[in-house]
Design a protein around this motif. Structure first.
Motif, short mmCIF file in Angstrom:
data_model
loop_
_atom_site.label_atom_id
_atom_site.label_comp_id
_atom_site.label_asym_id
_atom_site.label_seq_id
_atom_site.Cartn_x
_atom_site.Cartn_y
_atom_site.Cartn_z
N GLY A 43 20.33 -4.26 39.19
CA GLY A 43 20.04 -5.64 38.89
C GLY A 43 19.49 -5.78 37.48
O GLY A 43 19.01 -4.81 36.90
N PRO A 44 19.55 -6.99 36.93
CA PRO A 44 18.98 -7.20 35.60
C PRO A 44 17.48 -6.91 35.57
O PRO A 44 16.79 -7.08 36.59
CB PRO A 44 19.25 -8.70 35.35
CG PRO A 44 20.40 -9.03 36.22
CD PRO A 44 20.21 -8.19 37.45
N ARG A 45 17.01 -6.51 34.41
CA ARG A 45 15.58 -6.23 34.23
C ARG A 45 15.04 -7.13 33.14
O ARG A 45 15.61 -7.18 32.05
CB ARG A 45 15.36 -4.76 33.89
CG ARG A 45 13.91 -4.36 33.72
CD ARG A 45 13.80 -2.87 33.47
NE ARG A 45 14.15 -2.50 32.10
CZ ARG A 45 13.29 -2.20 31.14
NH1 ARG A 45 12.00 -2.27 31.38
NH2 ARG A 45 13.71 -1.85 29.93
N PHE A 46 13.98 -7.85 33.41
CA PHE A 46 13.33 -8.72 32.43
C PHE A 46 12.85 -7.89 31.25
O PHE A 46 12.19 -6.87 31.42
CB PHE A 46 12.16 -9.45 33.09
CG PHE A 46 11.31 -10.25 32.15
CD1 PHE A 46 10.15 -9.73 31.61
CD2 PHE A 46 11.67 -11.55 31.83
CE1 PHE A 46 9.36 -10.47 30.75
CE2 PHE A 46 10.88 -12.31 30.98
CZ PHE A 46 9.72 -11.77 30.44
N PHE A 98 23.13 -16.96 33.67
CA PHE A 98 23.59 -15.82 32.89
C PHE A 98 24.98 -16.08 32.34
O PHE A 98 25.86 -16.55 33.06
CB PHE A 98 23.65 -14.56 33.77
CG PHE A 98 22.32 -14.01 34.20
CD1 PHE A 98 21.66 -14.53 35.31
CD2 PHE A 98 21.73 -12.96 33.51
CE1 PHE A 98 20.45 -14.02 35.72
CE2 PHE A 98 20.52 -12.44 33.92
CZ PHE A 98 19.87 -12.97 35.02
N GLY A 99 25.19 -15.72 31.08
CA GLY A 99 26.52 -15.71 30.52
C GLY A 99 27.13 -14.34 30.71
O GLY A 99 26.73 -13.59 31.62
N ALA A 100 28.05 -13.99 29.84
CA ALA A 100 28.71 -12.68 29.95
C ALA A 100 27.88 -11.57 29.33
O ALA A 100 28.11 -10.40 29.61
CB ALA A 100 30.07 -12.73 29.28
N ALA B 38 30.21 -11.01 40.07
CA ALA B 38 31.55 -10.45 40.12
C ALA B 38 31.69 -9.40 39.03
O ALA B 38 30.94 -9.40 38.05
CB ALA B 38 32.58 -11.56 39.94
N LEU B 39 32.64 -8.54 39.19
CA LEU B 39 32.84 -7.43 38.24
C LEU B 39 33.09 -7.96 36.84
O LEU B 39 33.92 -8.83 36.62
CB LEU B 39 34.03 -6.59 38.71
CG LEU B 39 34.06 -5.13 38.26
CD1 LEU B 39 32.82 -4.39 38.75
CD2 LEU B 39 35.32 -4.45 38.78
N GLY B 40 32.30 -7.47 35.88
CA GLY B 40 32.50 -7.85 34.49
C GLY B 40 31.91 -9.18 34.09
O GLY B 40 32.09 -9.63 32.95
N GLN B 41 31.20 -9.83 35.01
CA GLN B 41 30.60 -11.13 34.71
C GLN B 41 29.09 -11.09 34.89
O GLN B 41 28.55 -10.16 35.49
CB GLN B 41 31.20 -12.20 35.63
CG GLN B 41 32.70 -12.38 35.46
CD GLN B 41 33.23 -13.47 36.36
OE1 GLN B 41 32.49 -14.36 36.80
NE2 GLN B 41 34.53 -13.43 36.63
N GLY B 42 28.42 -12.09 34.38
CA GLY B 42 27.00 -12.21 34.59
C GLY B 42 26.70 -12.75 35.98
O GLY B 42 27.55 -13.35 36.62
N LEU B 88 28.76 -8.01 43.74
CA LEU B 88 27.42 -7.46 43.89
C LEU B 88 26.48 -8.63 44.13
O LEU B 88 26.44 -9.58 43.34
CB LEU B 88 27.01 -6.71 42.62
CG LEU B 88 25.63 -6.07 42.61
CD1 LEU B 88 25.56 -4.92 43.61
CD2 LEU B 88 25.27 -5.57 41.20
N TYR B 89 25.76 -8.60 45.23
CA TYR B 89 24.82 -9.67 45.56
C TYR B 89 23.41 -9.20 45.24
O TYR B 89 22.94 -8.19 45.77
CB TYR B 89 24.97 -10.08 47.02
CG TYR B 89 26.25 -10.85 47.24
CD1 TYR B 89 27.45 -10.18 47.47
CD2 TYR B 89 26.28 -12.24 47.15
CE1 TYR B 89 28.63 -10.87 47.62
CE2 TYR B 89 27.46 -12.94 47.31
CZ TYR B 89 28.64 -12.25 47.53
OH TYR B 89 29.82 -12.94 47.67
N LEU B 90 22.77 -9.96 44.39
CA LEU B 90 21.45 -9.59 43.88
C LEU B 90 20.38 -10.52 44.40
O LEU B 90 20.58 -11.73 44.50
CB LEU B 90 21.45 -9.63 42.35
CG LEU B 90 22.37 -8.64 41.64
CD1 LEU B 90 22.62 -9.09 40.21
CD2 LEU B 90 21.77 -7.25 41.67
N CYS B 91 19.26 -9.94 44.72
CA CYS B 91 18.09 -10.70 45.13
C CYS B 91 17.04 -10.56 44.03
O CYS B 91 16.86 -9.48 43.46
CB CYS B 91 17.55 -10.15 46.45
SG CYS B 91 16.00 -10.87 47.01
N ALA B 92 16.36 -11.65 43.72
CA ALA B 92 15.32 -11.63 42.69
C ALA B 92 14.08 -12.32 43.23
O ALA B 92 14.17 -13.31 43.95
CB ALA B 92 15.81 -12.33 41.43
#
Lengths: 108, 114
Positions: A43-46, A98-100, B38-42, B88-92
């Motif tokens: 997952g993204p990290r701040f 989020f963008g790309a 999705a793959l390759g996207q934010g 990919l399903y993300l939880c924050a």
């Protein structure tokens, strides 16, 4: 919702400083600018967040000019482990958009 | 201190089936959001839960639903799965009163629909 534009990819070498600039011409008065880092299959990290001028933490610096229409994330002395996708976000802090992102590749 | 925990890590489902994904927020966090990547996207925002209620929703159909429990953990349910739901399903999670300090993301659940 402010839209952001950032480079698709950037290459660098170990030990160099990497600067990623994000454009957000339509940023609203109360919008924060936030950067996240994402490694594959994680997952993204701040990383850092700012409103104006300069913010620095142990990982990066964020430079925001007075007009706030752009911002620059600075990663000092990158290493191979800094290879990742970096996202610039502006707008609703409760509903992240989020963008790309920018794929940064650090080479030895 | 454990961060955000998601289960399962991987899942394979057939078109038309239903799936439930689970998330335990970081200790001290009371707000949970779900994202689809999705793959390759934010990541794309699905919805956010606070005080056991859906507070905000992204541009996702009603097939996507969720729940938050009194202990702040959350579930994401997807009905009538489509091939396009593979992602990919993300939880924050975040403390609601300090959302401007950033969200903590889990490592996600990789859903494959066949």
């Amino acid at each position: 919702l402010a839209k952001t534009t950032q480079p698709i990819s950037m290459d660098s070498y170990e030990g160099q400083e990497v600067n990623i600039t994000c454009s957000h011409n339509n940023i609203a008065t109360n919008d924060y600018i936030t950067w996240y880092q994402q490694f594959p299959s994680q997952g993204p990290r701040f990383i850092i967040q700012g409103y104006k001028t300069k913010v620095t933490n142990e990982v990066a610096s964020l430079f925001i000019p007075a007009d706030r229409k752009s911002s620059t994330l600075s990663l000092p002395r990158v290493s191979l482990s800094d290879t990742a996708v970096y996202y610039c976000l502006v707008g609703d802090i409760y509903k992240l958009s989020f963008g790309a992102g920018t794929t940064v590749t650090v080479r030895a | 201190d454990a961060g955000v925990t998601q289960s399962p890590t991987h899942l394979i489902k057939t078109r038309g089936q239903q799936v439930t994904l689970r998330c335990s927020p970081k200790s001290g966090h009371d707000t949970v959001s779900w994202y689809q990547q999705a793959l390759g996207q934010g990541p794309q925002f699905i919805f956010q839960y606070y005080e056991e209620e859906e507070r905000q929703r992204g541009n996702f159909p009603d097939r996507f639903s969720g729940h938050q429990f009194p202990n702040y953990s959350s579930e994401l349910n997807v009905n009538a799965l489509l091939l396009g739901d593979s992602a990919l399903y993300l939880c924050a999670s975040s403390p609601m009163d300090r959302a401007n300090y950033g969200y903590t993301f889990g490592s996600g659940t990789r859903l494959t629909v066949v």
